[in-house]
Design a protein around this motif. Structure first.
Motif, PDB file in Angstrom:
ATOM      1  N   CYS A 104       0.875  -1.169   0.000  1.00 34.88           N
ATOM      2  CA  CYS A 104       0.000   0.000   0.000  1.00 34.88           C
ATOM      3  C   CYS A 104       0.921   1.230   0.000  1.00 34.88           C
ATOM      4  CB  CYS A 104      -0.904  -0.004   1.227  1.00 34.88           C
ATOM      5  SG  CYS A 104       0.004   0.278   2.759  1.00 34.88           S
ATOM      6  N   HIS A 121       0.256  -6.342   1.842  1.00 33.70           N
ATOM      7  CA  HIS A 121      -0.965  -6.874   2.445  1.00 33.70           C
ATOM      8  C   HIS A 121      -1.452  -8.079   1.640  1.00 33.70           C
ATOM      9  CE1 HIS A 121      -1.783  -3.638   5.297  1.00 33.70           C
ATOM     10  NE2 HIS A 121      -1.399  -2.778   4.370  1.00 33.70           N
ATOM     11  N   CYS A 137       0.599  -2.395   9.679  1.00 31.82           N
ATOM     12  CA  CYS A 137       1.060  -1.445   8.677  1.00 31.82           C
ATOM     13  C   CYS A 137       0.881   0.014   9.085  1.00 31.82           C
ATOM     14  CB  CYS A 137       0.327  -1.705   7.367  1.00 31.82           C
ATOM     15  SG  CYS A 137       0.678  -0.507   6.108  1.00 31.82           S
ATOM     16  N   CYS A 174      -1.804   1.739   7.993  1.00 31.29           N
ATOM     17  CA  CYS A 174      -2.706   2.368   7.020  1.00 31.29           C
ATOM     18  C   CYS A 174      -4.155   2.072   7.377  1.00 31.29           C
ATOM     19  CB  CYS A 174      -2.404   1.854   5.610  1.00 31.29           C
ATOM     20  SG  CYS A 174      -2.833   0.122   5.387  1.00 31.29           S
ATOM     21  N   ARG A 223      -5.509  -0.963   7.257  1.00 28.84           N
ATOM     22  CA  ARG A 223      -5.943  -2.241   6.683  1.00 28.84           C
ATOM     23  C   ARG A 223      -5.399  -3.365   7.559  1.00 28.84           C
ATOM     24  NH1 ARG A 223      -4.081   0.978   2.468  1.00 28.84           N
ATOM     25  NH2 ARG A 223      -5.785   1.777   1.197  1.00 28.84           N
TER      26      ARG A 223
HETATM   27 ZN    ZN Z   1      -0.907  -0.705   4.591  1.00 30.79          ZN
END
Ligand code: ZN
Length: 458
Positions: A282, A289, A342, A344, A346
């Motif tokens: 990402c 991911h 991560c 982000c 997700r």
């Molecule tokens: Zn991510």
């Protein structure tokens, strides 16, 4: 260029939904909309989802797929009690490409006729490509997953892009035009990864600029060589938002060179013909991911025990392919799993990096440079081959070793091989064919489809 910029939003909002849902009566667009939010579910919800999907798949396989029905009974596996790949691992269950090759019909569910299924082929790095089947509905889901992965890097459907990819060899003019039309429809400029000499790459740079592409999607080597060529000739790079690489190992030095020359981020993606898109980076670049709602990915050591933070073999269970199920399928790739989050938002589990496969390039005496995959693609229509290996004997001589499948006369196979490689003669390369009963493995015990004996290289 102006057209491709205007066409992007039109494709995304109108052409794609209408074409997919109304004209073709497919579900790619609706699946894409449905699955966008799944990576944001909590880790617990994602885990529950894949356990439920695993149990449902196994129960189905126990009833409808001959190979698994037999395997479960031999190993005493009760599918209704299994909701974790750990239980399969502990019973010593996994499958390989060879097993599928030898029992191909038994892997197809009794609910489906092969003729009604969508077929694509495995990359076939060591043997002839293996036919892979799925329903049209699941094919739409896989396409939706690819689009979702692109969403993670900010690339939305219809964004003008260039794709540098392989294709069947010796395509006629009409076939080439049809292919370009297919890609243009999705707002891509298709460029062949078969010829990656400097002259072609410089032409490609011009085409990418004229098209107004915002992204390049490519095998690692062609776009890396493009960066080096741009640098060498002092050409202005195209103005890009990102480069998406896949299908080959991405080395740090290659990523750095590309980011430096193209002045945009490089996103690595991991996929294969069996499962299409497995994982993708990402915008945070903290690893890849895994598309865990569809694929249960394990990384295991030599004793089939899961490893985190160290290199291991990739084993994948496809939770949604009911037509030709893959349960604990050994991909013959290596990667590193991480338990890192991560940032982000997700919550799909992550691969730290993909060690994967290397693909080399071949340079003909006249400087014509060919991507290693050329040698695989070109054999798609050649009958009679069970396994093959190319040996680069010298700059102008390639030996092809063939283990026959016994279904085609030897002369016919040899003639078709020569025909397939006929264009190489124009570049001063001679192909000889040797039929054999065995092909030696590399030091690591693996099969390599392209080896070099040139200048003492191995
Ligand atoms: Zn991510």
């Amino acid at each position: 260029m102006i057209f491709t910029q205007l066409y992007g939003p039109m494709y995304r909002n109108l052409v794609f939904p209408l074409y997919d849902s109304v004209l073709r009566r497919r579900k790619t667009y609706s699946y894409y909309r449905q699955i966008l939010s799944v990576p944001y579910l909590s880790p617990g919800e994602i885990d529950r989802m894949r356990r439920d999907r695993l149990r449902a798949l196994l129960e189905y396989c126990g009833r409808k797929v001959p190979y698994y029905r037999r395997l479960f009974s031999e190993r005493g596996i009760d599918p209704s009690r299994v909701d974790d790949v750990r239980m399969l691992r502990e019973s010593g269950m996994s499958i390989t490409k060879e097993e599928i090759r030898s029992h191909s019909d038994e892997f197809i569910s009794e609910d489906f006729n092969i003729g009604d299924l969508v077929c694509n082929f495995s990359g076939g790095t060591t043997g002839v490509p293996l036919p892979l089947y799925k329903t049209m509905d699941y094919w739409c889901m896989r396409m939706a997953i690819k689009l979702r992965s692109e969403d993670w890097i900010g690339k939305r459907p219809g964004t003008p892009s260039a794709i540098i990819w392989g294709h069947k060899a010796n395509l006629g003019k009409v076939a080439r035009a049809r292919r370009q039309l297919y890609w243009n429809f999705q707002n891509y400029r298709f460029l062949s990864a078969m010829d990656i000499g400097e002259e072609s790459l410089l032409t490609y740079v011009g085409e990418i600029k004229r098209y107004g592409a915002r992204y390049i999607e490519s095998y690692v080597n062609p776009v890396y060589l493009m960066a080096k060529t741009i640098e060498k000739y002092g050409v202005d790079p195209p103005w890009l938002d990102g480069i998406v690489t896949g299908a080959e190992r991405l080395h740090d030095f290659q990523k750095e060179k590309m980011e430096d020359v193209f002045r945009c981020p490089v996103f690595d993606r991991y996929g294969c013909s069996e499962f299409t898109n497995i994982s993708c980076e990402c915008g945070k670049h903290r690893g890849q991911h895994i598309n865990a709602d569809n694929l249960w990915v394990e990384v295991v050591d030599k004793n089939d025990r899961p490893v985190i933070g160290e290199e291991g073999e990739v084993v994948i269970t496809d939770l949604m392919n009911y037509a030709m199920p893959f349960i604990r399928y050994r991909l013959d790739d290596t990667a590193v799993m991480t338990d890192r989050k991560c940032g982000c938002g997700r919550n799909f589990p992550m691969l730290e990096r993909i060690v994967g496969k290397e693909t080399r390039t071949f340079t003909a005496p006249d400087g014509f440079e060919l991507h290693g995959k050329y040698f695989q693609w070109i054999l798609y229509n050649v009958p009679g081959i069970f396994r093959f290996q190319f040996v680069e004997k010298s700059a102008d001589h390639i030996l092809m070793r063939i283990i026959e499948d016994g279904k085609t006369p030897r002369e016919e196979t040899e003639r078709r091989v020569r025909e397939a490689f006929s264009e190489l003669a124009a570049h001063g390369v001679r192909i000889t064919v040797e039929f054999t009963d065995s092909i030696p493995l590399t030091g690591a015990g693996k099969m390599s489809f392209f080896i070099s004996e040139r200048d003492g290289r191995a």
